[in-house]
Design an enzyme around this catalytic site. Sequence first.
Site, PDB file in Angstrom:
ATOM      1  N   CYS A 101       0.859  -1.188   0.000  1.00 16.72           N
ATOM      2  CA  CYS A 101       0.000   0.000   0.000  1.00 16.72           C
ATOM      3  C   CYS A 101       0.893   1.235   0.000  1.00 16.72           C
ATOM      4  O   CYS A 101       1.635   1.468   0.968  1.00 16.72           O
ATOM      5  CB  CYS A 101      -0.942   0.008   1.196  1.00 16.72           C
ATOM      6  SG  CYS A 101      -1.856   1.564   1.339  1.00 16.72           S
TER       7      CYS A 101
ATOM      8  N   CYS B 225       0.355   3.632   2.954  1.00 23.43           N
ATOM      9  CA  CYS B 225       0.929   3.095   4.202  1.00 23.43           C
ATOM     10  C   CYS B 225       2.420   3.407   4.245  1.00 23.43           C
ATOM     11  O   CYS B 225       2.949   3.855   5.270  1.00 23.43           O
ATOM     12  CB  CYS B 225       0.722   1.587   4.304  1.00 23.43           C
ATOM     13  SG  CYS B 225      -0.869   1.086   4.991  1.00 23.43           S
TER      14      CYS B 225
ATOM     15  N   ASP C 295      -0.232  16.588  -3.268  1.00 26.27           N
ATOM     16  CA  ASP C 295      -0.536  15.606  -4.311  1.00 26.27           C
ATOM     17  C   ASP C 295       0.513  15.730  -5.418  1.00 26.27           C
ATOM     18  O   ASP C 295       0.873  16.823  -5.830  1.00 26.27           O
ATOM     19  CB  ASP C 295      -1.947  15.846  -4.864  1.00 26.27           C
ATOM     20  CG  ASP C 295      -2.444  14.657  -5.654  1.00 26.27           C
ATOM     21  OD1 ASP C 295      -3.387  13.990  -5.198  1.00 26.27           O
ATOM     22  OD2 ASP C 295      -1.883  14.376  -6.752  1.00 26.27           O
TER      23      ASP C 295
ATOM     24  N   ASN D  11     -12.832  10.427  -2.681  1.00 29.26           N
ATOM     25  CA  ASN D  11     -13.236   9.534  -3.763  1.00 29.26           C
ATOM     26  C   ASN D  11     -13.457   8.160  -3.142  1.00 29.26           C
ATOM     27  O   ASN D  11     -12.623   7.701  -2.344  1.00 29.26           O
ATOM     28  CB  ASN D  11     -12.157   9.457  -4.837  1.00 29.26           C
ATOM     29  CG  ASN D  11     -12.009  10.767  -5.599  1.00 29.26           C
ATOM     30  OD1 ASN D  11     -12.987  11.481  -5.800  1.00 29.26           O
ATOM     31  ND2 ASN D  11     -10.802  11.089  -5.999  1.00 29.26           N
TER      32      ASN D  11
ATOM     33  N   GLY E 274     -13.774   7.210  -8.484  1.00 22.05           N
ATOM     34  CA  GLY E 274     -12.493   7.818  -8.838  1.00 22.05           C
ATOM     35  C   GLY E 274     -11.341   7.481  -7.914  1.00 22.05           C
ATOM     36  O   GLY E 274     -10.243   8.021  -8.065  1.00 22.05           O
TER      37      GLY E 274
ATOM     38  N   HIS F 149      -6.346   3.482   0.176  1.00 21.25           N
ATOM     39  CA  HIS F 149      -6.002   3.838   1.560  1.00 21.25           C
ATOM     40  C   HIS F 149      -6.670   5.198   1.757  1.00 21.25           C
ATOM     41  O   HIS F 149      -6.371   6.139   0.995  1.00 21.25           O
ATOM     42  CB  HIS F 149      -4.481   3.881   1.728  1.00 21.25           C
ATOM     43  CG  HIS F 149      -4.004   4.311   3.091  1.00 21.25           C
ATOM     44  ND1 HIS F 149      -3.072   3.584   3.828  1.00 21.25           N
ATOM     45  CD2 HIS F 149      -4.295   5.402   3.845  1.00 21.25           C
ATOM     46  CE1 HIS F 149      -2.827   4.205   4.971  1.00 21.25           C
ATOM     47  NE2 HIS F 149      -3.557   5.322   5.001  1.00 21.25           N
TER      48      HIS F 149
ATOM     49  N   HIS G  14      -8.044   8.748   2.122  1.00 22.35           N
ATOM     50  CA  HIS G  14      -7.389  10.059   2.063  1.00 22.35           C
ATOM     51  C   HIS G  14      -8.427  11.111   1.715  1.00 22.35           C
ATOM     52  O   HIS G  14      -9.374  10.848   0.976  1.00 22.35           O
ATOM     53  CB  HIS G  14      -6.233  10.075   1.060  1.00 22.35           C
ATOM     54  CG  HIS G  14      -6.591   9.582  -0.304  1.00 22.35           C
ATOM     55  ND1 HIS G  14      -6.680   8.236  -0.602  1.00 22.35           N
ATOM     56  CD2 HIS G  14      -6.910  10.246  -1.438  1.00 22.35           C
ATOM     57  CE1 HIS G  14      -7.020   8.095  -1.865  1.00 22.35           C
ATOM     58  NE2 HIS G  14      -7.178   9.299  -2.404  1.00 22.35           N
TER      59      HIS G  14
ATOM     60  N   HIS H 288      -8.862  14.795  -0.014  1.00 25.89           N
ATOM     61  CA  HIS H 288      -8.250  15.806  -0.883  1.00 25.89           C
ATOM     62  C   HIS H 288      -8.664  17.198  -0.402  1.00 25.89           C
ATOM     63  O   HIS H 288      -9.849  17.432  -0.143  1.00 25.89           O
ATOM     64  CB  HIS H 288      -8.750  15.664  -2.321  1.00 25.89           C
ATOM     65  CG  HIS H 288      -8.360  14.400  -3.018  1.00 25.89           C
ATOM     66  ND1 HIS H 288      -7.338  14.333  -3.945  1.00 25.89           N
ATOM     67  CD2 HIS H 288      -8.859  13.139  -2.936  1.00 25.89           C
ATOM     68  CE1 HIS H 288      -7.243  13.099  -4.417  1.00 25.89           C
ATOM     69  NE2 HIS H 288      -8.153  12.347  -3.824  1.00 25.89           N
TER      70      HIS H 288
HETATM   71  P1  AMP Z   1      -7.656   9.054  -5.450  1.00 27.65           P
HETATM   72  O1  AMP Z   1      -8.000   9.126  -6.927  1.00 27.65           O
HETATM   73  O2  AMP Z   1      -8.688   9.720  -4.582  1.00 27.65           O
HETATM   74  O3  AMP Z   1      -7.324   7.645  -5.014  1.00 27.65           O
HETATM   75  O4  AMP Z   1      -6.379   9.955  -5.274  1.00 27.65           O
HETATM   76  C1  AMP Z   1      -5.077   9.478  -5.221  1.00 27.65           C
HETATM   77  C2  AMP Z   1      -4.179  10.668  -5.371  1.00 27.65           C
HETATM   78  O5  AMP Z   1      -2.884  10.297  -4.948  1.00 27.65           O
HETATM   79  C3  AMP Z   1      -4.061  11.175  -6.815  1.00 27.65           C
HETATM   80  O6  AMP Z   1      -4.512  12.525  -6.864  1.00 27.65           O
HETATM   81  C4  AMP Z   1      -2.566  11.054  -7.113  1.00 27.65           C
HETATM   82  O7  AMP Z   1      -2.077  12.130  -7.885  1.00 27.65           O
HETATM   83  C5  AMP Z   1      -1.957  11.030  -5.717  1.00 27.65           C
HETATM   84  N1  AMP Z   1      -0.670  10.363  -5.602  1.00 27.65           N
HETATM   85  C6  AMP Z   1      -0.326   9.154  -6.103  1.00 27.65           C
HETATM   86  N2  AMP Z   1       0.942   8.837  -5.773  1.00 27.65           N
HETATM   87  C7  AMP Z   1       1.404   9.870  -5.022  1.00 27.65           C
HETATM   88  C8  AMP Z   1       2.640  10.153  -4.379  1.00 27.65           C
HETATM   89  N3  AMP Z   1       3.676   9.314  -4.424  1.00 27.65           N
HETATM   90  N4  AMP Z   1       2.767  11.318  -3.710  1.00 27.65           N
HETATM   91  C9  AMP Z   1       1.743  12.196  -3.664  1.00 27.65           C
HETATM   92  N5  AMP Z   1       0.553  11.980  -4.233  1.00 27.65           N
HETATM   93  C10 AMP Z   1       0.377  10.848  -4.911  1.00 27.65           C
HETATM   94 ZN    ZN Z   2      -2.516   1.633   3.453  1.00 32.32          ZN
END
Ligand code: AMP
Ligand code: ZN
Length: 110
Positions: free
Chosen positions: A5, A8, A31, A88, A94, A99, A101, A103
Amino acid sequence: MENDCLFCKIANGQMDTRFLFENENLVVFRDINPHAPVHLLIVPKRHIRSVNDLTEVDSAIVAEMIMTAKQMAKAEMVDQSGYKLLFNVEKGGGQVIFHLHLHLIGGWKK
Ligand code: AMP
Ligand code: ZN
């Protein structure tokens, strides 16, 4: 912590991600693919897959995520101009990182 993950690993300091805020329960970072001038992710350290997996015992962390978002909006100076807070949920909603989060998105030009 869940194997394989990404969040994580990030939340537990195993990646090089710079945190804007960290405490014992959650981290905040930018992000990597921002959709607006300010695009932060508020991420609990404990693995929870999505909003669908929240139970009564998670009420405190969800509240803390939202209160932290409010503070971060102020720190990033978008509190007065306004911002979006977004979860999301699962693939059709989306979600691509499974995990939990939150936004925080804002900072658009007037
Ligand atoms: P979601 O679509 O809600 O699952 O959002 C996941 C978000 O994580 C997306 O906006 C990605 O751009 C962001 N993301 C993916 N990998 C990383 C990373 N290593 N560091 C920062 N953000 C990330
Ligand atoms: Zn996780």
